[in-house]
Design a protein around this motif. Sequence first.
Motif, PDB file in Angstrom:
ATOM      1  N   LEU A 226       0.820  -1.204   0.000  1.00 55.07           N
ATOM      2  CA  LEU A 226       0.000   0.000   0.000  1.00 55.07           C
ATOM      3  C   LEU A 226       0.856   1.257   0.000  1.00 55.07           C
ATOM      4  O   LEU A 226       0.513   2.261  -0.654  1.00 55.07           O
ATOM      5  CB  LEU A 226      -0.939  -0.012   1.206  1.00 55.07           C
ATOM      6  CG  LEU A 226      -2.025  -1.093   1.175  1.00 55.07           C
ATOM      7  CD1 LEU A 226      -2.726  -1.177   2.526  1.00 55.07           C
ATOM      8  CD2 LEU A 226      -3.027  -0.838   0.060  1.00 55.07           C
ATOM      9  N   PHE A 227       1.982   1.234   0.711  1.00 54.64           N
ATOM     10  CA  PHE A 227       2.886   2.382   0.689  1.00 54.64           C
ATOM     11  C   PHE A 227       3.418   2.613  -0.734  1.00 54.64           C
ATOM     12  O   PHE A 227       3.495   3.760  -1.203  1.00 54.64           O
ATOM     13  CB  PHE A 227       4.067   2.162   1.642  1.00 54.64           C
ATOM     14  CG  PHE A 227       3.688   1.997   3.091  1.00 54.64           C
ATOM     15  CD1 PHE A 227       2.518   2.547   3.602  1.00 54.64           C
ATOM     16  CD2 PHE A 227       4.507   1.275   3.959  1.00 54.64           C
ATOM     17  CE1 PHE A 227       2.164   2.393   4.937  1.00 54.64           C
ATOM     18  CE2 PHE A 227       4.168   1.119   5.289  1.00 54.64           C
ATOM     19  CZ  PHE A 227       2.994   1.677   5.787  1.00 54.64           C
ATOM     20  N   ALA A 228       3.775   1.532  -1.419  1.00 53.52           N
ATOM     21  CA  ALA A 228       4.289   1.648  -2.786  1.00 53.52           C
ATOM     22  C   ALA A 228       3.219   2.164  -3.745  1.00 53.52           C
ATOM     23  O   ALA A 228       3.490   2.996  -4.620  1.00 53.52           O
ATOM     24  CB  ALA A 228       4.817   0.301  -3.270  1.00 53.52           C
ATOM     25  N   VAL A 229       1.997   1.690  -3.577  1.00 56.06           N
ATOM     26  CA  VAL A 229       0.891   2.168  -4.422  1.00 56.06           C
ATOM     27  C   VAL A 229       0.694   3.669  -4.221  1.00 56.06           C
ATOM     28  O   VAL A 229       0.479   4.420  -5.183  1.00 56.06           O
ATOM     29  CB  VAL A 229      -0.400   1.399  -4.105  1.00 56.06           C
ATOM     30  CG1 VAL A 229      -1.620   2.111  -4.704  1.00 56.06           C
ATOM     31  CG2 VAL A 229      -0.317  -0.023  -4.651  1.00 56.06           C
ATOM     32  N   GLY A 230       0.766   4.137  -2.968  1.00 57.06           N
ATOM     33  CA  GLY A 230       0.629   5.562  -2.705  1.00 57.06           C
ATOM     34  C   GLY A 230       1.691   6.378  -3.418  1.00 57.06           C
ATOM     35  O   GLY A 230       1.392   7.427  -4.016  1.00 57.06           O
ATOM     36  N   PHE A 231       2.949   5.929  -3.375  1.00 60.38           N
ATOM     37  CA  PHE A 231       4.042   6.628  -4.072  1.00 60.38           C
ATOM     38  C   PHE A 231       3.766   6.712  -5.570  1.00 60.38           C
ATOM     39  O   PHE A 231       3.879   7.782  -6.186  1.00 60.38           O
ATOM     40  CB  PHE A 231       5.360   5.887  -3.823  1.00 60.38           C
ATOM     41  CG  PHE A 231       6.535   6.487  -4.530  1.00 60.38           C
ATOM     42  CD1 PHE A 231       7.345   7.421  -3.894  1.00 60.38           C
ATOM     43  CD2 PHE A 231       6.855   6.122  -5.828  1.00 60.38           C
ATOM     44  CE1 PHE A 231       8.433   7.985  -4.552  1.00 60.38           C
ATOM     45  CE2 PHE A 231       7.937   6.675  -6.489  1.00 60.38           C
ATOM     46  CZ  PHE A 231       8.734   7.611  -5.855  1.00 60.38           C
ATOM     47  N   LEU A 232       3.378   5.607  -6.161  1.00 65.16           N
ATOM     48  CA  LEU A 232       3.219   5.544  -7.614  1.00 65.16           C
ATOM     49  C   LEU A 232       2.008   6.329  -8.099  1.00 65.16           C
ATOM     50  O   LEU A 232       2.084   7.067  -9.085  1.00 65.16           O
ATOM     51  CB  LEU A 232       3.114   4.082  -8.050  1.00 65.16           C
ATOM     52  CG  LEU A 232       4.384   3.253  -7.875  1.00 65.16           C
ATOM     53  CD1 LEU A 232       4.066   1.765  -7.983  1.00 65.16           C
ATOM     54  CD2 LEU A 232       5.441   3.649  -8.899  1.00 65.16           C
ATOM     55  N   CYS A 352       5.313   8.342   1.671  1.00 66.39           N
ATOM     56  CA  CYS A 352       5.528   7.770   0.339  1.00 66.39           C
ATOM     57  C   CYS A 352       4.684   8.489  -0.709  1.00 66.39           C
ATOM     58  O   CYS A 352       5.155   8.773  -1.819  1.00 66.39           O
ATOM     59  CB  CYS A 352       5.189   6.279   0.357  1.00 66.39           C
ATOM     60  SG  CYS A 352       6.236   5.289   1.442  1.00 66.39           S
ATOM     61  N   TYR A 353       3.466   8.795  -0.355  1.00 63.17           N
ATOM     62  CA  TYR A 353       2.515   9.469  -1.246  1.00 63.17           C
ATOM     63  C   TYR A 353       3.063  10.818  -1.716  1.00 63.17           C
ATOM     64  O   TYR A 353       3.135  11.110  -2.916  1.00 63.17           O
ATOM     65  CB  TYR A 353       1.228   9.630  -0.446  1.00 63.17           C
ATOM     66  CG  TYR A 353       0.035  10.250  -1.107  1.00 63.17           C
ATOM     67  CD1 TYR A 353      -0.801   9.505  -1.928  1.00 63.17           C
ATOM     68  CD2 TYR A 353      -0.325  11.568  -0.831  1.00 63.17           C
ATOM     69  CE1 TYR A 353      -1.946  10.056  -2.471  1.00 63.17           C
ATOM     70  CE2 TYR A 353      -1.466  12.123  -1.368  1.00 63.17           C
ATOM     71  CZ  TYR A 353      -2.281  11.367  -2.194  1.00 63.17           C
ATOM     72  OH  TYR A 353      -3.411  11.916  -2.727  1.00 63.17           O
ATOM     73  N   TYR A 354       3.522  11.622  -0.760  1.00 63.30           N
ATOM     74  CA  TYR A 354       4.004  12.958  -1.126  1.00 63.30           C
ATOM     75  C   TYR A 354       5.422  12.943  -1.690  1.00 63.30           C
ATOM     76  O   TYR A 354       5.786  13.847  -2.456  1.00 63.30           O
ATOM     77  CB  TYR A 354       3.883  13.905   0.063  1.00 63.30           C
ATOM     78  CG  TYR A 354       2.448  14.265   0.337  1.00 63.30           C
ATOM     79  CD1 TYR A 354       1.713  15.009  -0.579  1.00 63.30           C
ATOM     80  CD2 TYR A 354       1.803  13.821   1.485  1.00 63.30           C
ATOM     81  CE1 TYR A 354       0.384  15.315  -0.355  1.00 63.30           C
ATOM     82  CE2 TYR A 354       0.476  14.122   1.714  1.00 63.30           C
ATOM     83  CZ  TYR A 354      -0.229  14.870   0.790  1.00 63.30           C
ATOM     84  OH  TYR A 354      -1.543  15.158   1.016  1.00 63.30           O
TER      85      TYR A 354
END
Length: 396
Positions: A226-232, A352-354
């Motif tokens: 989920l952290f990786a999905v937020g980054f991408l 990760c998102y930002y």
Amino acid sequence: MTGSEESEFLIAGTPAFRRARWALAAAGFSTFATLWCVQPLMPEFAAEFGVSPAQSALALSLPTGMLAVALLVAGAVSDSLGRKAVMVASLLASGALGVVGALVPGWHALLAVRALEGAALAGLPAVAMAYIGEEVEPRSTGLMMGLYIGGTALGGMCGRVLTALVADVANWRVAMAAVGVLGLAAAGWLWAGLPASRRFVRRPAGLGGLAAAWRGHLADPTLRGLFAVGFLIMGAFITLYNYVGFRFAAPPFELRPAVAGAVFLVYVAGAVASPWFGARAAKHGNGRVLLAAALLSVASVALMLPASLPAVVAGLTLFTVAFFGVHTIASGWIGQRARTARAQASAIYLFCYYMGATLTGYAGGWFWTGMGWGGVTALVGAMLGAAALIALRLNR
């Protein structure tokens, strides 16, 4: 869950739930209007200060980067001081800095204020997600999260559209000052309207406990995905919206700033989609709906390739719907998955998102300069394809 335990929660349909809904929606509206209001102004910055498109993107990349880093601390601070106090202070500080940013004379001074503004904004997003995870009854969490994210969608839209319109009839300084005043008003609404925490347990802030929480969350493969999905997904989103303004200003479109800024009205679709996706996830499962939203985002990019204004706008609309769907589901899933230190889990996700917004939003300028719109969409398509593969694994 016993009757007494359930009575402590905010439950959909109750007056307390409605007060929390509108207060958090107003706070999300203000926060994201403040953060994203400079996006349609980037061509104005490039012209007035003599900077390149990639350099003009620093007005957004610097605050998102500072926001990402500060989020890692904001959750721990709220664990010690309380959720509501931190959120209100965040809105007050960011609103005041927004007014200051409208008055500074030079490019570097503007960047410095915007960076401080990003740090100040950190007190709202991660803490709001933790508040929802703690205070809202689990069956109502998806609805509340969707409504909160819908408020952020409207804030992002109105911040961009407002500044584009005001800059066209006045100037960008007046536009930024107006958004800062909105932030101060939202702080008052949040203080007056948000119910006090009833399930919050105060914990002293400490680096040892913070590091232990991070290790625990990063050891969970679902949370890592989920952290990786937020980054991408956020990196793709900001890259598209950063450079679509340059796309509309260039041939064959050559649109005026106010007309180009009107494209952000497609955020209405995102605001509507957020609670809808939240409800679908509650019915069909997080993994299945997350995968569907990720695949929709991939398909939407192909629509933006032709030099056709209707095609680009249609693609942006579908992409915006898919983006807010992914973000709504991932945000709610984080709160459900993390059994302890929810504020820290939310903070890592938003970091990760930002950081996706910061790194890819700036790097997208190189793709725009070197390969034009085709380069931008190629970068975005690759990121969304990776997000869809992760969503497929999470669904399994």
